[in-house]
Design a protein around this motif. Structure first.
Motif, PDB file in Angstrom:
ATOM      1  N   VAL A   7      77.830  58.974  58.584  1.00  0.00           N
ATOM      2  CA  VAL A   7      78.062  60.337  59.085  1.00  0.00           C
ATOM      3  C   VAL A   7      77.205  61.353  58.335  1.00  0.00           C
ATOM      4  CG1 VAL A   7      79.839  62.095  59.515  1.00  0.00           C
ATOM      5  CG2 VAL A   7      80.466  59.674  59.574  1.00  0.00           C
ATOM      6  N   SER A  48      78.474  65.229  62.534  1.00  0.00           N
ATOM      7  CA  SER A  48      79.723  65.984  62.656  1.00  0.00           C
ATOM      8  C   SER A  48      79.519  67.445  62.298  1.00  0.00           C
ATOM      9  CB  SER A  48      80.793  65.398  61.720  1.00  0.00           C
ATOM     10  OG  SER A  48      81.181  64.120  62.165  1.00  0.00           O
ATOM     11  N   ALA A  86      85.669  59.320  60.906  1.00  0.00           N
ATOM     12  CA  ALA A  86      84.543  58.494  61.386  1.00  0.00           C
ATOM     13  C   ALA A  86      83.948  57.694  60.219  1.00  0.00           C
ATOM     14  CB  ALA A  86      83.483  59.375  62.042  1.00  0.00           C
ATOM     15  N   ALA A  87      83.815  58.358  59.054  1.00  0.00           N
ATOM     16  CA  ALA A  87      83.284  57.656  57.876  1.00  0.00           C
ATOM     17  C   ALA A  87      84.243  56.537  57.463  1.00  0.00           C
ATOM     18  CB  ALA A  87      83.070  58.644  56.732  1.00  0.00           C
ATOM     19  N   VAL A 141      76.631  59.013  63.213  1.00  0.00           N
ATOM     20  CA  VAL A 141      77.435  60.107  63.759  1.00  0.00           C
ATOM     21  C   VAL A 141      76.972  61.409  63.116  1.00  0.00           C
ATOM     22  CG1 VAL A 141      79.786  61.106  63.774  1.00  0.00           C
ATOM     23  CG2 VAL A 141      79.481  58.667  64.215  1.00  0.00           C
ATOM     24  N   PRO A 195      72.278  60.037  66.457  1.00  0.00           N
ATOM     25  CA  PRO A 195      73.668  59.531  66.429  1.00  0.00           C
ATOM     26  C   PRO A 195      74.113  58.942  67.768  1.00  0.00           C
ATOM     27  CG  PRO A 195      73.680  61.896  66.761  1.00  0.00           C
ATOM     28  CD  PRO A 195      72.230  61.503  66.595  1.00  0.00           C
ATOM     29  N   ALA A 231      85.075  64.094  60.569  1.00  0.00           N
ATOM     30  CA  ALA A 231      83.934  63.459  59.893  1.00  0.00           C
ATOM     31  C   ALA A 231      84.436  62.371  58.938  1.00  0.00           C
ATOM     32  CB  ALA A 231      83.117  64.508  59.146  1.00  0.00           C
ATOM     33  N   ARG A 286      76.580  65.579  58.163  1.00  0.00           N
ATOM     34  CA  ARG A 286      77.401  66.744  58.509  1.00  0.00           C
ATOM     35  C   ARG A 286      76.586  68.027  58.548  1.00  0.00           C
ATOM     36  NH1 ARG A 286      79.993  63.169  55.316  1.00  0.00           N
ATOM     37  NH2 ARG A 286      82.226  62.767  55.629  1.00  0.00           N
TER      38      ARG A 286
END
Ligand code: PLP
Length: 360
Positions: free
Chosen positions: A105, A84, A98-99, A82, A131, A95, A107
């Protein structure tokens, strides 16, 4: 909050009488009564117009966070990549969520006073990390900033395999989202901001790519999106629908569309400009950095030098004004004026700003 107070809190906002009336009656069972399904479908159509999408919009009982969690849990598996965009409380928060679900993730991190004004760093990170999802927040309510959707769309165009998941909780209904034009796969929303309904419903637009992902992940928790894919055509909702909440949301969306979206957006822009002008004339400083894009729905202002939020809030409340303070690392540093939805009205805003001027 006393009934006579001017409410300039950036959500939940004051609810128009028509919306309160729409929900204040006895309804039947949304599971059994076709009338509910008709209402749900009509509400979905209106929300599609407000979000600028032809995608299905699912409407669930719960407020904004419900949709945020449901979207992430329905689309992410442990180990998924992902990216973010983090420019404020909710961007950093998503973020972390999701983590917390086990995603890997990366960022793009900016200060809460800033917005993502160019796509280079995001596109580079997306190219490297590949991602399954890019997450971002359109309007960061705690800092009064707005991440441009066209910048996010550039990253999606550069890597279409990723789902673009955008929190539009505090912007939808206050400015254009154009979800299809901006290639947003998941636009996450709550009823209590610019829509001006009570904090009871979340609604999320879901693209075909997002549905494919949702089917593959097959998450089956209480907040799962998957059962909503065929809920309308099968007339089978996963839990008892909150008919009152959908009725309120439908009425709120109807009011916006009757006024017409260009007029609604112009009203928000006028309030934003006026609010910024007045606070600057009072010698106060906007929290957003000079080059940040500021939100049309909420203005964050640095608290006057030497003043405490507790005293400032009490002074406002004593004079009949409700405003909000800062969240997280902005706690005690800013106050916020919510000119969104039913509160994006010059009369209430002028009166509220007069009160603030009498205090600073
Ligand atoms: N996202 C943003 C940008 C918000 O401002 C909020 C609430 O303030 C939420 C999500 C969460 O919405 P709710 O408080 O309705 O759960």
């Amino acid at each position: 909050m006393a009934k006579s107070m001017i409410n300039l809190i950036p959500g939940p906002v004051s609810v128009p009488d028509q919306v309160l009336q729409a929900m204040s009656q006895n309804f039947g069972s949304g599971d059994l009564d076709e009338e509910f399904l008709i209402l749900y479908n009509q509400t979905e159509k209106k929300l599609q117009t407000i979000l600028g999408t032809r995608n299905q919009v699912l409407i669930q009982t719960g407020e904004g966070m419900w949709g945020l969690w449901g979207a992430l849990k329905s689309t992410l598996k442990p180990g998924d990549h992902v990216v973010s965009v983090c420019t404020g409380v909710f961007g950093y928060g998503i973020a972390e969520m999701a983590a917390g679900l086990g995603a890997d993730v990366r960022r793009v991190e900016l200060d809460h006073s800033q917005t993502l004004n160019q796509a280079d760093e995001l596109c580079q990170l997306v190219a490297e990390h590949k991602p399954v999802m890019i997450t971002a927040v359109h309007c960061e309510t705690p800092s009064g900033t707005l991440n441009p959707l066209d910048i996010l769309a550039q990253a999606k165009k550069a890597y279409p395999e990723a789902l673009l998941c955008v929190d539009t909780v505090a912007s939808a209904g206050g400015c254009a989202i154009d979800a299809d034009y901006n290639q947003i796969d998941l636009a996450l929303n709550g009823s209590q901001k610019a829509l001006s309904a009570p904090p009871s419903m979340s609604f999320v637009s879901v693209s075909d790519s997002a549905w494919a992902r949702i089917a593959a992940v097959n998450y089956s928790g209480y907040d799962a999106f998957l059962p909503f894919k065929y809920a309308q055509c099968d007339f089978y909702f996963p839990n008892t629908p909150y008919w009152h909440g959908v009725a309120a949301l439908n009425s709120a969306a109807k009011l916006l569309l009757q006024e017409t979206l260009p007029r609604v957006f112009a009203r928000h822009e006028e309030c934003q400009k006026y609010c910024e002008k007045r606070v600057k004339e009072m010698g106060l400083k906007l929290f957003a950095a000079a080059d940040a894009v500021r939100a049309p729905t909420v203005t964050a202002v640095c608290l006057p030098e030497g003043s405490s939020w507790t005293h400032f809030k009490r002074a406002c409340n004593d004079r009949g004004l409700a405003i909000a303070g800062g969240y997280g690392k902005l706690s005690g540093k800013v106050f916020r004026i919510g000119h969104m939805g039913n509160q994006a009205r010059m009369d209430a805003l002028c009166a509220g700003l007069d009160i603030i001027q009498s205090i600073v």
